[in-house]
Each structure stands twice: as structure tokens, then as C-alpha cells.
Design an enzyme around this catalytic site. Structure first.
Site, PDB file in Angstrom:
ATOM      1  N   GLU A  21       0.759  -1.025   0.075  1.00 56.14           N
ATOM      2  CA  GLU A  21      -0.237  -0.146  -0.075  1.00 56.14           C
ATOM      3  C   GLU A  21       0.887   1.272   0.058  1.00 56.14           C
ATOM      4  OE1 GLU A  21      -1.540   1.632   3.568  1.00 56.14           O
ATOM      5  OE2 GLU A  21      -1.128  -0.173   4.707  1.00 56.14           O
ATOM      6  N   LYS A 155      -5.177  -2.257  14.374  1.00 57.24           N
ATOM      7  CA  LYS A 155      -4.908  -1.293  15.101  1.00 57.24           C
ATOM      8  C   LYS A 155      -5.303  -1.357  16.606  1.00 57.24           C
ATOM      9  CE  LYS A 155      -3.056   1.734  11.461  1.00 57.24           C
ATOM     10  NZ  LYS A 155      -3.838   0.751  10.463  1.00 57.24           N
TER      11      LYS A 155
END
Length: 301
Positions: A21, A155
Site C-alpha cells: 500500500e 490497530k
């Protein structure tokens, strides 16, 4: 879609390719550290005879694999915006340049025929989502994209149990890489477990093949934790997360601004140590992605 000749040749020859990414480059790391990190990420793959395919939108054109000029632009140009899947049509129509999120990277990589994608941490269900309905597009995109994503879980700023529930609802296959413990990005363990642990890359490749045989169009998520000795100190993490969450609520931070605010604030509160762990996470996932892509290319299909 512009597929870099090196990437195109590798795909045609059945050689291993790993997608990367670009949001982590443009929005996740400080300059000029981000450009060096982007080069380092690609070098990890090349050292293992795997072709890197960093993905971004350049002047309205999706690029799968970036040359040096494009990589520098994504890293250093202030005009580069963050692009998710829903933003791709607008970015293309307006000639914008954008760094692709996990969702957009997975989407474009799959369109190009790439089967393995390494990222840092996956997006998921946000804390308080029962009121805000705030949930990352990463989850629904994985439900409809045939790609294997290597991630250090999600996360820790997110609601991890709710995220795992959503992944189950969306029928996304989740496996732990050498563990049944689901990681939470900076920490090796989140306190949550996964139903399946796989011992190596060859087993992941076999899972991918079985997914294909079944005709499923959903992703395989490989949860790959950092070794304990490389994780962020758990107490430092807990203190920083608690303070960052309280400050975000106090300052009225909402919607898409929450994640970047929390991530940046945690870097500040940990005196930069979380940033170093972030780089270790990305590198660790890229190495595992290389192993999986190599095992996949070696299969007799």
C-alpha cells in the site's frame, strides 16, 4: 490501469509478486523517512526474488508498481490525498494523485491478478461504532476480494473483538501465522484468539488454493504478530492509548479524522517509539508476504 512492466512480466511468468500500500508512505510516516522506508520495503522483497508492486493513483491513473519518480512523488508531494475504493472513480475523473488505503490497494491488486498483499495493520470497527456506525471499508472489501492479506491484526485504537465478529459475519477466512493469538498491531497479543493457526507459508498457499476450489471471492487474512521482544512496551502503549482516546473525545475529533489523530498522538506520547515499532511491523509482514507469494508461485496449479 497502469501495470509496471516488471510486475506484468512477473505475473505472466508466474513469479512471486507482493502488493504494497502507499498510504503508509504518504500519510503514515514522517518525511523524508517515508521515502527511505518505501525503498526499504521494496528492497526486502527484491532480496527474496519477489517483485514489489507498490500501488497508488498518479494523475488520475491507478498504478500497480511504481517507478522511482512516482514513488518520490507519492512520498513527498503535499497534494497526494488518501484514496479508498469509493474515491477511486473521482480521483481518476479529476486527475488527482492519491495514496491507496488497504481497501483500495487490495481492490487494485486483485484486479491486476496479484494474490498476496502485505500491510501494517488492518482497519476495522471503531470504538463506539454502535452509535457512530464507523467501520473501515477494509472489512467489506476483504469480503469480496480474492487476495491474501498479511497484517499485524488490527490497530489497537479499534474495537478488536467487534472487528473479529464482523470478519466472521463477512465470512473472511482468518488464520494466525504460527499462533492462535490475534495481534493488535503494536502488541503481539490482543487478548483475542483465532480459530485456526497455520505453521508456514506453504500451508497458507494451500488455504488459498482451497479458497479458489470452493469458488469463494473473499480474502484470506493472515494475522502475523511481531515477536514479543519487538513489540511496544505494553504499559507505555496502554498509557498512550488511554490519553490519546481521552484527548480525541475532549477535542471533538470524529469520523475519518479519528484514526490519523490517534496514531499521530500516540507517536508523540511514546516519544517516537511507536513509529519504530510501526516500521518493524511493516517489514515483518512484508517478509512473510514474500514467503507466501513464493510458496504460491511454486504450487502446481
Amino acid at each position: 490501469m497502469n501495470i509496471h512492466p516488471e510486475v506484468s512480466a512477473a505475473l505472466e511468468a508466474g513469479r512471486p509478486v507482493v502488493a504494497l500500500e502507499s498510504t503508509i508512505i504518504s500519510h503514515g510516516l514522517p518525511r523524508p523517512r517515508n521515502l527511505q522506508a518505501a525503498r526499504d520495503f521494496e528492497a526486502i522483497l527484491r532480496e527474496r526474488d519477489v517483485v514489489p508492486a507498490t500501488i497508488a493513483v498518479v494523475d488520475g491513473e491507478p498504478h500497480v508498481g511504481l517507478d522511482e519518480a512516482a514513488l518520490e512523488r507519492i512520498a513527498l508531494d503535499d497534494a497526494v490525498v488518501k484514496v479508498s475504493v469509493r474515491d477511486l472513480p473521482v480521483a481518476m475523473a479529476t486527475g488527482a494523485s492519491g495514496a491507496t488505503t488497504v481497501a483500495a490497494t487490495a481492490f487494485l491488486a486483485a484486479k491486476a491478478g496479484i494474490r498476496v498483499f502485505s500491510t501494517g495493520g488492518l482497519g476495522g470497527v471503531h470504538r463506539g461504532a454502535s452509535d457512530t456506525f464507523d467501520e473501515s471499508a477494509d472489512l467489506t472489501m476483504l469480503a469480496q476480494t480474492p487476495i491474501t492479506v498479511v497484517s499485524a491484526g488490527v490497530k489497537s485504537i479499534l474495537d478488536i473483538p467487534a472487528t473479529l465478529e464482523r470478519l466472521e459475519t463477512l465470512s473472511v477466512t482468518v488464520v494466525g501465522y504460527g499462533t492462535d493469538q490475534f495481534p493488535s498491531f503494536w502488541l503481539t497479543e490482543s487478548g483475542e484468539t483465532v480459530d485456526w493457526a497455520v505453521p508456514d507459508a506453504a500451508t497458507v498457499a494451500a488455504v488459498m488454493a482451497s479458497n479458489d476450489v470452493l469458488g469463494r471471492e473473499s480474502a484470506v487474512l493472515v494475522a502475523n504478530p511481531l515477536p514479543y521482544e519487538k513489540q511496544l512496551d505494553p504499559q507505555v502503549h496502554q498509557d498512550a492509548l488511554r490519553q490519546a482516546l481521552a484527548e480525541a473525545e475532549r477535542d471533538g475529533i470524529t469520523g475519518k479524522d479519528v484514526s490519523p489523530y490517534l496514531l499521530a498522538r500516540i507517536v508523540e506520547l511514546t516519544s517516537g517509539s511507536s513509529l519504530e515499532v510501526n516500521l518493524d511491523i511493516a517489514a515483518n509482514n512484508i517478509r512473510v508476504g514474500a514467503e507466501i507469494a513464493t510458496a504460491w508461485s511454486a504450487r502446481d496449479r
